[in-house]
Design an enzyme around this catalytic site. Sequence first.
Site, PDB file in Angstrom:
ATOM      1  N   GLU A 260     -10.261 -18.887  -6.589  1.00 39.49           N
ATOM      2  CA  GLU A 260      -9.546 -19.084  -7.883  1.00 39.49           C
ATOM      3  C   GLU A 260     -10.010 -18.169  -8.861  1.00 39.49           C
ATOM      4  O   GLU A 260      -9.372 -18.051 -10.006  1.00 39.49           O
ATOM      5  CB  GLU A 260      -9.476 -20.590  -8.237  1.00 39.49           C
ATOM      6  N   ARG A 261     -11.061 -17.436  -8.675  1.00 41.64           N
ATOM      7  CA  ARG A 261     -11.847 -16.642 -10.079  1.00 41.64           C
ATOM      8  C   ARG A 261     -11.038 -15.261 -10.034  1.00 41.64           C
ATOM      9  O   ARG A 261     -11.025 -14.798 -10.819  1.00 41.64           O
ATOM     10  CB  ARG A 261     -13.057 -16.607  -9.538  1.00 41.64           C
TER      11      ARG A 261
ATOM     12  N   SER B 108     -20.548 -19.930  -0.135  1.00 38.51           N
ATOM     13  CA  SER B 108     -21.794 -20.473  -0.576  1.00 38.51           C
ATOM     14  C   SER B 108     -22.157 -21.457   0.654  1.00 38.51           C
ATOM     15  O   SER B 108     -21.346 -22.101   0.973  1.00 38.51           O
ATOM     16  CB  SER B 108     -21.950 -20.935  -2.046  1.00 38.51           C
TER      17      SER B 108
ATOM     18  N   GLU C 253     -30.621 -18.127  -3.564  1.00 39.16           N
ATOM     19  CA  GLU C 253     -29.626 -16.946  -3.629  1.00 39.16           C
ATOM     20  C   GLU C 253     -29.488 -16.522  -5.217  1.00 39.16           C
ATOM     21  O   GLU C 253     -28.925 -17.604  -5.773  1.00 39.16           O
ATOM     22  CB  GLU C 253     -28.469 -17.072  -2.892  1.00 39.16           C
TER      23      GLU C 253
ATOM     24  N   CYS D 106     -22.906 -10.637  -0.282  1.00 38.47           N
ATOM     25  CA  CYS D 106     -24.029 -11.460   0.644  1.00 38.47           C
ATOM     26  C   CYS D 106     -24.775 -10.461   1.430  1.00 38.47           C
ATOM     27  O   CYS D 106     -25.687 -10.847   2.068  1.00 38.47           O
ATOM     28  CB  CYS D 106     -23.011 -12.216   1.584  1.00 38.47           C
TER      29      CYS D 106
ATOM     30  N   PHE E  75     -14.988 -15.278  -4.080  1.00 37.46           N
ATOM     31  CA  PHE E  75     -14.656 -14.268  -5.138  1.00 37.46           C
ATOM     32  C   PHE E  75     -15.341 -12.912  -4.800  1.00 37.46           C
ATOM     33  O   PHE E  75     -14.521 -11.947  -5.351  1.00 37.46           O
ATOM     34  CB  PHE E  75     -15.047 -14.976  -6.458  1.00 37.46           C
TER      35      PHE E  75
ATOM     36  N   LYS F  88      -6.582 -19.521   1.187  1.00 31.14           N
ATOM     37  CA  LYS F  88      -6.864 -20.272   0.041  1.00 31.14           C
ATOM     38  C   LYS F  88      -7.804 -19.326  -0.508  1.00 31.14           C
ATOM     39  O   LYS F  88      -9.160 -19.556  -0.263  1.00 31.14           O
ATOM     40  CB  LYS F  88      -7.141 -21.735   0.396  1.00 31.14           C
TER      41      LYS F  88
HETATM   42  P1  NAD Z   1     -18.239 -20.665  -3.248  1.00 29.00           P
HETATM   43  O1  NAD Z   1     -18.638 -21.708  -2.284  1.00 29.00           O
HETATM   44  O2  NAD Z   1     -18.134 -21.095  -4.593  1.00 29.00           O
HETATM   45  O3  NAD Z   1     -16.266 -20.588  -3.108  1.00 29.00           O
HETATM   46  C1  NAD Z   1     -15.885 -20.107  -1.924  1.00 29.00           C
HETATM   47  C2  NAD Z   1     -14.722 -20.884  -1.770  1.00 29.00           C
HETATM   48  O4  NAD Z   1     -14.974 -22.344  -1.593  1.00 29.00           O
HETATM   49  C3  NAD Z   1     -13.540 -20.570  -2.965  1.00 29.00           C
HETATM   50  O5  NAD Z   1     -12.260 -20.398  -2.156  1.00 29.00           O
HETATM   51  C4  NAD Z   1     -13.705 -21.945  -3.306  1.00 29.00           C
HETATM   52  O6  NAD Z   1     -12.562 -22.208  -4.014  1.00 29.00           O
HETATM   53  C5  NAD Z   1     -14.169 -22.961  -2.467  1.00 29.00           C
HETATM   54  N1  NAD Z   1     -14.646 -24.141  -3.233  1.00 29.00           N
HETATM   55  C6  NAD Z   1     -15.678 -24.002  -4.301  1.00 29.00           C
HETATM   56  N2  NAD Z   1     -16.289 -25.107  -4.404  1.00 29.00           N
HETATM   57  C7  NAD Z   1     -15.616 -26.047  -3.572  1.00 29.00           C
HETATM   58  C8  NAD Z   1     -16.036 -27.435  -3.431  1.00 29.00           C
HETATM   59  N3  NAD Z   1     -16.762 -28.305  -3.951  1.00 29.00           N
HETATM   60  N4  NAD Z   1     -15.352 -27.849  -2.281  1.00 29.00           N
HETATM   61  C9  NAD Z   1     -14.381 -27.178  -1.410  1.00 29.00           C
HETATM   62  N5  NAD Z   1     -14.259 -25.961  -1.487  1.00 29.00           N
HETATM   63  C10 NAD Z   1     -14.869 -25.251  -2.544  1.00 29.00           C
HETATM   64  O7  NAD Z   1     -18.798 -19.210  -3.141  1.00 29.00           O
HETATM   65  P2  NAD Z   1     -18.344 -17.882  -4.051  1.00 29.00           P
HETATM   66  O8  NAD Z   1     -19.108 -18.143  -5.402  1.00 29.00           O
HETATM   67  O9  NAD Z   1     -16.890 -17.800  -4.206  1.00 29.00           O
HETATM   68  O10 NAD Z   1     -18.963 -16.621  -3.346  1.00 29.00           O
HETATM   69  C11 NAD Z   1     -20.134 -16.434  -3.250  1.00 29.00           C
HETATM   70  C12 NAD Z   1     -21.041 -16.933  -2.265  1.00 29.00           C
HETATM   71  O11 NAD Z   1     -20.432 -16.329  -0.846  1.00 29.00           O
HETATM   72  C13 NAD Z   1     -22.473 -16.240  -2.005  1.00 29.00           C
HETATM   73  O12 NAD Z   1     -23.204 -17.463  -1.573  1.00 29.00           O
HETATM   74  C14 NAD Z   1     -22.412 -15.294  -0.879  1.00 29.00           C
HETATM   75  O13 NAD Z   1     -23.555 -15.094  -0.307  1.00 29.00           O
HETATM   76  C15 NAD Z   1     -21.212 -15.882   0.060  1.00 29.00           C
HETATM   77  N6  NAD Z   1     -20.755 -15.001   0.899  1.00 29.00           N
HETATM   78  C16 NAD Z   1     -21.056 -14.956   2.118  1.00 29.00           C
HETATM   79  C17 NAD Z   1     -20.547 -13.856   3.145  1.00 29.00           C
HETATM   80  C18 NAD Z   1     -21.052 -14.180   4.499  1.00 29.00           C
HETATM   81  O14 NAD Z   1     -20.344 -13.359   5.288  1.00 29.00           O
HETATM   82  N7  NAD Z   1     -22.115 -14.754   4.932  1.00 29.00           N
HETATM   83  C19 NAD Z   1     -19.592 -12.890   2.242  1.00 29.00           C
HETATM   84  C20 NAD Z   1     -19.586 -13.159   1.172  1.00 29.00           C
HETATM   85  C21 NAD Z   1     -19.937 -14.079   0.255  1.00 29.00           C
END
Ligand code: NAD
Length: 499
Positions: free
Chosen positions: A176-177, A226, A384, A281, A149, A173
């Site tokens: 969804e937020r 994450s 985090e 991140c 998101f 994909k």
């Molecule tokens: P998230 O892991 O909750 O969601 C990321 C994606 O995974 C979304 O599209 C979501 O729909 C999907 N998802 C969520 N739960 C799932 C599940 N149980 N099974 C399968 N798919 C699922 O992350 P977020 O809250 O949207 O983003 C924040 C996180 O992303 C933080 O941890 C941040 O550090 C990380 N991030 C990392 C980078 C990098 O390059 N390392 C860059 C940006 C963000």
Amino acid sequence: MQELSHFIDGARVAGQSGRFADVYNPATGEVQARVPLASAAELAAAVAGARAAQPGWAATNPQRRARVLMEFVRLLNRDMDKLAEALSREHGKTLPDARGDVQRGLEVVEFCIGAPHLLKGEYTDGAGPGIDIYSMRQPLGVVAGITPFNFPAMIPMWKFAPAIACGNAFILKPSERDPSVPLMLAELMAEAGLPDGILQVVNGDKAAVDAILDHPEIMAIGFVGSTPIAQYIYAKGCAAGKRVQCFGGAKNHMIIMPDADMDQAADALVGAGYGAAGERCMAISVAVPVGEKTADALVEKLIPRIEKLKVGPYTAGDDVDYGPLVTGAARDRVLGLIGSGVAQGAELVVDGRDFRLQGYEDGFFVGPSLFDRVTPEMDIYRQEIFGPVLSQVRAASYDEALGLAMDHEYGNGTAIFTRDGDTARDFASRINIGMVGINVPIPVPLAYHTFGGWKKSGFGDLNQHGPDAFRFYTRTKTVTARWPSGLKEGGEFHFKAMD
Ligand code: NAD
């Protein structure tokens, strides 16, 4: 209430599954739209469209493919304000920050316009008698990206621009937020001349992600989000024989040496710690001053700067420093972690928990918080936080500070502030973290370098954007050719040495 859609085969398509997620305006706390959550059947339909379109796109010469991206850049600039407004409305970040989100994606698209050059292969003339060998880079077919998101414009573009420039079809994909901007990007790509089916946006949650993982015709997956989800997708995707790269969470340390310019260091920490409400991140979440004097001086400089921060909705003007967190659940999690820091003995020097904004009482705001005397076993150090919370860990020496960053399980980014070139060189060379800043708090490389973390911040062997993206989204085919004039003998039964 607005009902969002998917974007399939060149058009917005309503959801069929009957399942939806709420999309909030984080500044007011109101639900402003609902987004459909795709079923496996809807994902399969998007893949079928992509598969039908991909061979024609792969056969389009790379220069023509690049021209679509060139036009897309023009359209992004034309619609910059519209995109930024839609982004801020769903994410909560300030308008200048939202423009930066679009801009950092746009720069990767600009890099991908160099696809004709980046896709050139290798050629050995006369590898043996009458024998030439050449290698070419070919697209994988249908590939997918699953994005977080916190950068709803930049990260989708990091994924789809190189994949599409290489001749793949792409299933996106998004989170969804905040799904509106990815849909707008797909429409702009269509307007720029991209054939239908080459960029499909399938909105959804775990069900859509699992359908991507299970689909045999999706050849590669790029994920950002994450760490627990990154690990899940990496393990499952690899087991299914897909090419997978997953980028996860972070806990970025900034080391402040006694010789650093303290005003510069404090300014950098405030911007990198609290910008975008800490939902980056590459945010700095841990300050590690070396020596008690450095730590005391730093806190003294940080407090007035933190107290001056302007927290508010994106509509309150470009001088707002940061906005709300993305959802009520995200806010509650951050508040819970601040509480745990207090309970576990850290010193809460600035407490942002009671922040209230008149007229926005239901928004997901958290005021800036600063902890001092944090220690490595505390939850606020290990986890985090992804909120406007900065933790100061005091180190007695450079080696202790270096060890802290090296021992943490995350390895996305880090920084050192110092005037000493030897210390800076030593730090850059020894640290086990993917992106390093020297007097630069958020060392996000430009589009023509690559971006990626180490340890539990990155899974897979190639980074995002830059030349690595072209390697990830292509596979190499190597042709060994001998023409009749080179055929001097009959059949051969042994491996022939090249002479
Ligand atoms: P998230 O892991 O909750 O969601 C990321 C994606 O995974 C979304 O599209 C979501 O729909 C999907 N998802 C969520 N739960 C799932 C599940 N149980 N099974 C399968 N798919 C699922 O992350 P977020 O809250 O949207 O983003 C924040 C996180 O992303 C933080 O941890 C941040 O550090 C990380 N991030 C990392 C980078 C990098 O390059 N390392 C860059 C940006 C963000």
